[in-house]
Design an enzyme around this catalytic site. Structure first.
Site, PDB file in Angstrom:
ATOM      1  N   HIS A   1      -6.406  -1.265  -8.339  1.00 25.84           N
ATOM      2  CA  HIS A   1      -6.890  -2.113  -7.237  1.00 25.84           C
ATOM      3  C   HIS A   1      -8.405  -2.230  -7.287  1.00 25.84           C
ATOM      4  CE1 HIS A   1      -8.944  -2.289  -3.336  1.00 25.84           C
ATOM      5  NE2 HIS A   1      -8.027  -3.180  -2.993  1.00 25.84           N
TER       6      HIS A   1
ATOM      7  N   HIS B   1      -5.539  -5.682   0.479  1.00 22.91           N
ATOM      8  CA  HIS B   1      -5.563  -4.393  -0.218  1.00 22.91           C
ATOM      9  C   HIS B   1      -4.181  -4.008  -0.746  1.00 22.91           C
ATOM     10  CE1 HIS B   1      -6.567  -0.109  -0.869  1.00 22.91           C
ATOM     11  NE2 HIS B   1      -5.419   0.147  -0.279  1.00 22.91           N
TER      12      HIS B   1
ATOM     13  N   ASP C   1       0.834  -1.198   0.000  1.00 23.08           N
ATOM     14  CA  ASP C   1       0.000   0.000   0.000  1.00 23.08           C
ATOM     15  C   ASP C   1       0.872   1.253   0.000  1.00 23.08           C
ATOM     16  OD1 ASP C   1      -2.449   1.327  -0.015  1.00 23.08           O
ATOM     17  OD2 ASP C   1      -2.644   1.310   2.162  1.00 23.08           O
TER      18      ASP C   1
ATOM     19  N   HIS D   1      -4.307   2.864  -7.129  1.00 23.86           N
ATOM     20  CA  HIS D   1      -5.491   2.500  -6.344  1.00 23.86           C
ATOM     21  C   HIS D   1      -6.711   2.257  -7.232  1.00 23.86           C
ATOM     22  CE1 HIS D   1      -3.276   3.375  -2.661  1.00 23.86           C
ATOM     23  NE2 HIS D   1      -4.267   2.807  -2.016  1.00 23.86           N
TER      24      HIS D   1
END
Length: 368
Positions: free
Chosen positions: A257, A271, A171, A254
């Site tokens: 993702h 995540h 992350d 992101h």
């Protein structure tokens, strides 16, 4: 356009930091409701109660029921009011911390956050993700301010599963590249302004810290011990990444993702693991130099982050499915549009397949 930077009021980190938590909570209130998952609360209960007792802080514990839902928030606000609590303490992982922040917001109280894992940058953020009671995403609750206190006991973090620690690095890995993209665009950050020079410097420090200390930190956490490398990476995962993404912005990594959540086989991945692969896709989209991309791929392989579609659970790759992911990545309002160039579905589709091929190539070359 204004430049805006936001951050927690106080950040405390160190091995054994829980022994002093009562002193820090007392700055916010003297009657605390501590909300957390069963494991999270068990890991801190003894030291939490002892420290609160030493500083004359009343401490009540309430187990979080698993989903940061409106019903759960309402239940916990009711308990807060019945107890007459004047400070909320959130303990555990992302959803437990998010529900504590939401309870504090609705109860109009200060909040202290105590993460027991370093898997995301959620502890420092002014955001709670709201789900249904069945775990389906519903909305983002954007909070008016960041937590009043974030306290990270690295001796607790080092005892958590290594995969969670590595996921936090995944992350955090995106922070600098997304911040730089938003700065070049320029795109707005989460509080609705442009990034400050300070936020960009913190985002870059986050990346440099990961590459310098990520691998030795992983080795130490695999043994359950805290070294200076662990301290640096925990700070990168939690504070530097948190400040960097909120005050600089999100971009392609992101969004990639989010696009991959369309594929059920990716749901078992954390995540940060999916964000790491999304970072490689972003670098390909931006046509970064070979040396730069391979430096990131090498880091991911060293610490155990995904570099291929198979690594994030996508074993059966079809053009149609990847194109559907690319369409979701490019949906209106997605952060991929914070890139400093026009983004197309075809471009994202190509970058996903190219990143996968590059990751496969590096795995083959470097493991032979």
């Amino acid at each position: 356009m204004e430049r805006i930077m936001i951050s927690p009021s106080r950040y405390v980190q160190g091995s054994g930091a829980m022994k002093n938590i009562g002193r820090h909570i007392l700055l916010l209130g003297n009657c605390a409701l501590c909300i957390g998952g069963k494991r999270g609360l068990q890991s801190v209960e003894a030291e939490l109660r002892q420290s609160c007792s030493e500083h004359q802080v009343t401490c009540s514990l309430e187990t979080f029921r698993g989903e940061c839902s409106k019903a759960e928030i309402d239940r916990l606000v009711g308990i807060t009011e019945r107890l007459g609590a004047n400070v909320i303490v959130g303990v555990g992982g992302g959803k437990a911390l998010d529900v504590a922040k939401a309870v504090a917001y609705y109860a109009k109280l200060p909040v202290a956050i105590v993460p027991t894992i370093a898997a995301t940058d959620a502890p420092c953020s002014a955001l709670s993700v709201i789900y249904s009671e069945q775990g389906v995403f519903e909305s983002y609750l954007v909070l008016p301010r960041n937590p009043d206190l974030v306290l990270v006991d690295t001796s607790i973090i080092a005892k958590a599963p290594i995969r969670l620690f590595v996921s936090g690095m995944g992350d955090a890995l995106a922070t600098w590249f997304e911040a730089e993209a938003c700065s070049k665009a320029p795109a707005l950050n989460l509080p609705g302004g442009l990034s400050t020079a300070a936020a960009l410097c913190l985002a870059r420090l986050c990346f440099d810290t990961l590459l310098d200390y990520g691998f030795p930190a992983k080795l130490a956490v695999e043994k359950g011990v805290v070294t200076e490398a662990v301290e640096k990476v925990v700070e990168a995962n939690t504070l530097l990444s948190g400040l960097g993404f909120e005050s600089s912005g999100l971009a392609a990594a992101h969004a990639v993702h989010n696009g991959f959540t369309l594929l059920p086989e990716t749901h078992a991945m954390y995540h940060g693991e999916k964000v790491a692969f999304g970072t490689l896709v972003q670098l390909v989209m931006e046509n970064r130099k070979t040396e730069e991309i391979e430096r990131v791929i090498k880091f991911c392989i060293e610490v155990g982050l995904p570099v291929t579609l198979a690594d994030i659970g996508v074993k059966q790759v079809s053009d149609e499915r990847i194109y559907q992911v690319a369409e979701a990545v490019c949906a209106g309002g997605e952060t991929v549009h914070n890139e400093p160039f026009a983004v197309t579905v075809d471009g994202v589709y190509a970058a996903i397949l190219a990143a996968d091929a590059w990751g496969k190539h590096c795995l083959k070359e470097w493991r032979n």
